[in-house]
Design a protein around this motif. Sequence first.
Motif, PDB file in Angstrom:
ATOM      1  N   SER A   1      16.444 112.858  90.169  1.00  0.00           N
ATOM      2  CA  SER A   1      17.572 113.193  91.028  1.00  0.00           C
ATOM      3  C   SER A   1      17.167 113.090  92.496  1.00  0.00           C
ATOM      4  O   SER A   1      17.866 112.496  93.320  1.00  0.00           O
ATOM      5  N   ALA A   2      16.023 113.658  92.801  1.00  0.00           N
ATOM      6  CA  ALA A   2      15.573 113.686  94.198  1.00  0.00           C
ATOM      7  C   ALA A   2      15.228 112.290  94.710  1.00  0.00           C
ATOM      8  O   ALA A   2      15.589 111.910  95.823  1.00  0.00           O
TER       9      ALA A   2
ATOM     10  N   GLY B   1      15.676 108.701  95.341  1.00  0.00           N
ATOM     11  CA  GLY B   1      16.832 107.818  95.318  1.00  0.00           C
ATOM     12  C   GLY B   1      16.838 106.905  96.526  1.00  0.00           C
ATOM     13  O   GLY B   1      15.794 106.606  97.111  1.00  0.00           O
TER      14      GLY B   1
ATOM     15  N   GLY C   1      17.676 107.597  99.339  1.00  0.00           N
ATOM     16  CA  GLY C   1      17.139 108.337 100.471  1.00  0.00           C
ATOM     17  C   GLY C   1      15.643 108.105 100.658  1.00  0.00           C
ATOM     18  O   GLY C   1      15.147 108.070 101.783  1.00  0.00           O
ATOM     19  N   ASN C   2      14.926 107.925  99.565  1.00  0.00           N
ATOM     20  CA  ASN C   2      13.474 107.734  99.645  1.00  0.00           C
ATOM     21  C   ASN C   2      13.099 106.295  99.973  1.00  0.00           C
ATOM     22  O   ASN C   2      12.226 106.040 100.788  1.00  0.00           O
TER      23      ASN C   2
ATOM     24  N   ILE D   1      29.998 112.249  96.975  1.00  0.00           N
ATOM     25  CA  ILE D   1      28.743 111.520  97.159  1.00  0.00           C
ATOM     26  C   ILE D   1      28.611 110.385  96.144  1.00  0.00           C
ATOM     27  O   ILE D   1      28.316 109.248  96.502  1.00  0.00           O
TER      28      ILE D   1
ATOM     29  N   PHE E   1      18.616 116.274 102.074  1.00  0.00           N
ATOM     30  CA  PHE E   1      19.275 115.227 101.283  1.00  0.00           C
ATOM     31  C   PHE E   1      18.329 114.650 100.243  1.00  0.00           C
ATOM     32  O   PHE E   1      18.701 114.441  99.087  1.00  0.00           O
TER      33      PHE E   1
ATOM     34  N   MET F   1      24.226 121.179  96.817  1.00  0.00           N
ATOM     35  CA  MET F   1      25.460 121.014  96.049  1.00  0.00           C
ATOM     36  C   MET F   1      25.303 121.433  94.593  1.00  0.00           C
ATOM     37  O   MET F   1      26.179 121.156  93.769  1.00  0.00           O
TER      38      MET F   1
ATOM     39  N   ALA G   1      23.010 120.503  92.363  1.00  0.00           N
ATOM     40  CA  ALA G   1      22.398 119.589  91.398  1.00  0.00           C
ATOM     41  C   ALA G   1      21.207 120.285  90.732  1.00  0.00           C
ATOM     42  O   ALA G   1      21.009 120.188  89.518  1.00  0.00           O
TER      43      ALA G   1
ATOM     44  N   SER H   1      19.436 109.312  90.292  1.00  0.00           N
ATOM     45  CA  SER H   1      20.136 110.209  91.218  1.00  0.00           C
ATOM     46  C   SER H   1      21.605 110.324  90.838  1.00  0.00           C
ATOM     47  O   SER H   1      22.177 111.421  90.842  1.00  0.00           O
TER      48      SER H   1
ATOM     49  N   SER I   1      22.336 112.723  88.039  1.00  0.00           N
ATOM     50  CA  SER I   1      22.385 114.146  88.391  1.00  0.00           C
ATOM     51  C   SER I   1      23.681 114.492  89.108  1.00  0.00           C
ATOM     52  O   SER I   1      24.213 115.594  88.955  1.00  0.00           O
TER      53      SER I   1
ATOM     54  N   LEU J   1      27.063 119.357 102.304  1.00  0.00           N
ATOM     55  CA  LEU J   1      25.716 119.748 101.876  1.00  0.00           C
ATOM     56  C   LEU J   1      25.123 120.882 102.721  1.00  0.00           C
ATOM     57  O   LEU J   1      24.595 121.852 102.166  1.00  0.00           O
TER      58      LEU J   1
HETATM   59  N1  TRP Z   1      18.318 112.778  96.585  1.00  0.00           N
HETATM   60  C1  TRP Z   1      18.981 111.520  96.409  1.00  0.00           C
HETATM   61  C2  TRP Z   1      18.376 110.470  97.355  1.00  0.00           C
HETATM   62  O1  TRP Z   1      17.441 110.751  98.045  1.00  0.00           O
HETATM   63  C3  TRP Z   1      20.443 111.587  96.626  1.00  0.00           C
HETATM   64  C4  TRP Z   1      21.075 112.655  95.843  1.00  0.00           C
HETATM   65  C5  TRP Z   1      21.181 112.724  94.509  1.00  0.00           C
HETATM   66  C6  TRP Z   1      21.618 113.829  96.319  1.00  0.00           C
HETATM   67  N2  TRP Z   1      21.790 113.876  94.140  1.00  0.00           N
HETATM   68  C7  TRP Z   1      22.063 114.558  95.225  1.00  0.00           C
HETATM   69  C8  TRP Z   1      21.754 114.333  97.568  1.00  0.00           C
HETATM   70  C9  TRP Z   1      22.604 115.799  95.387  1.00  0.00           C
HETATM   71  C10 TRP Z   1      22.305 115.575  97.728  1.00  0.00           C
HETATM   72  C11 TRP Z   1      22.723 116.304  96.646  1.00  0.00           C
HETATM   73  O2  TRP Z   1      18.848 109.370  97.374  1.00  0.00           O
END
Ligand code: TRP
Length: 437
Positions: free
Chosen positions: A21-22, A24, A26-27, A101, A227, A233, A235, A321, A324, A378
């Motif tokens: 989930s984390a 994604g 974003g990374n 999202i 994020f 949120m 998750a 991601s 989740s 968020l």
């Molecule tokens: N963490 C994910 C990323 O880095 C994005 C994501 C997935 C997310 N689930 C989330 C962000 C819930 C906020 C809340 O791409």
Amino acid sequence: MHSGRGHWASRVGFVLAAAGSAIGLGNIWKFPYITGEYGGGAFVLVYLGCIAVVGMPIMLAELLLGKLSQRDPVGAFRELEHSRSGWQLVGWLGVASAFVILSFYSVVAGWALAFFARSVMGVIAAGADPAMIGGLFSELYANPTEQIVWHAIFMGVTIAIVSGGVHKGIERWSDILMPALLMMLLGLFIYALTLDAARDGARFLFAADFSKLTPDAVLEALGHSFFTLSLGMGAMITYGSYLGRDANLVRAGTWIVILDTVIALLAGMVIFPIVFQFGMEPGAGPGLIFKTLPLAFIQMTGGQLVACVFFLLLSFAALTSAISLLEVAVAFFHDEVGLDRKVAAGGIGGIIFLLGVPSALYGSFFDFMDQISTNYMLPIGGLGIAIYTGWVLDRARAEGGLGPGVSAGLIAAWLQVLRFVTPVLVLIVFLHKIGVF
Ligand code: TRP
């Protein structure tokens, strides 16, 4: 445990799913780019600090609320407060955030699939015409039909996996997708190390240039730490709710945070050496992955293979991601409304697909969905979770819930940070993002 509710079969499976989930978009995309822009190593240090004082405490709070209540984000507050208290609004906001999202996240994931397909078909391959490659993204962006088809395929896969349930769907696929992602990233990392520009890439990412470390950079690091860990949120409330009562949240949370951070750093150590080796610009923003990188791929021997691996790994990262995000809404409709999991996954996934269509058609709608979620929903959600856990939740339950073997000193420190430090920092970021200063 509620009857009909799934749970994780193994500790490793849970950590992989939550790390999935984390980890994604974003990374793989955002972290390398903002790190480069804000001074490399100095920014990384600040980011790590933010992970420690904002990310980790909220991660533990979310996992705790889930584990204690064994419910979805709305149900968690209902259960813990034994009433329909106002705190459940935090849960509602989380479920709404999942819709918002995922709707645009899936469109971006569709771009990753489209670029994977172009790599497999040999469009992105050594010797291709740079003018054509440079125009690939604009071409896709101007083609709503193709974007919607990939968006539909991506949502279809997400729905199929979530329909399978916590253990047979999410955990089983995380067990496959996450090691695959890690292997692919390690493969690309080893390749990047062989490039002459590996040093330049590392310097760009890690050399601490504190002069570039503006207040803006600090705020960006704070916002991103939030994020990238999928916080704010519910998750992690949802994933935590499938844990047994004896789970050690500190150990699990530490693993999730370390994996997320390491993957982000590795992604940077793949992307920047490649960017520099082939004379590209590192600060291209949204175009870094879809415009800059393909132009580098076509200059390298074996570029087609590298492109295939890169866009497949990007798709996998986005998929775990997305799973989740959908699961938050599915858990709500399953736990609170009593819908069958498969019906919920299909129905909600379908609605989210439709909600994403305007994002594929209009850039302004896409930006709106992105901004209202990351800048408003968020941070407000995260603030609510921190304040609730630190100030409202029964003290004994908060202290006893992190798990067996967690030291009293650590618990006390966590609660103090959650009560006094985290909310203030989140509030500052929020006010900054909405333009108060
Ligand atoms: N963490 C994910 C990323 O880095 C994005 C994501 C997935 C997310 N689930 C989330 C962000 C819930 C906020 C809340 O791409």
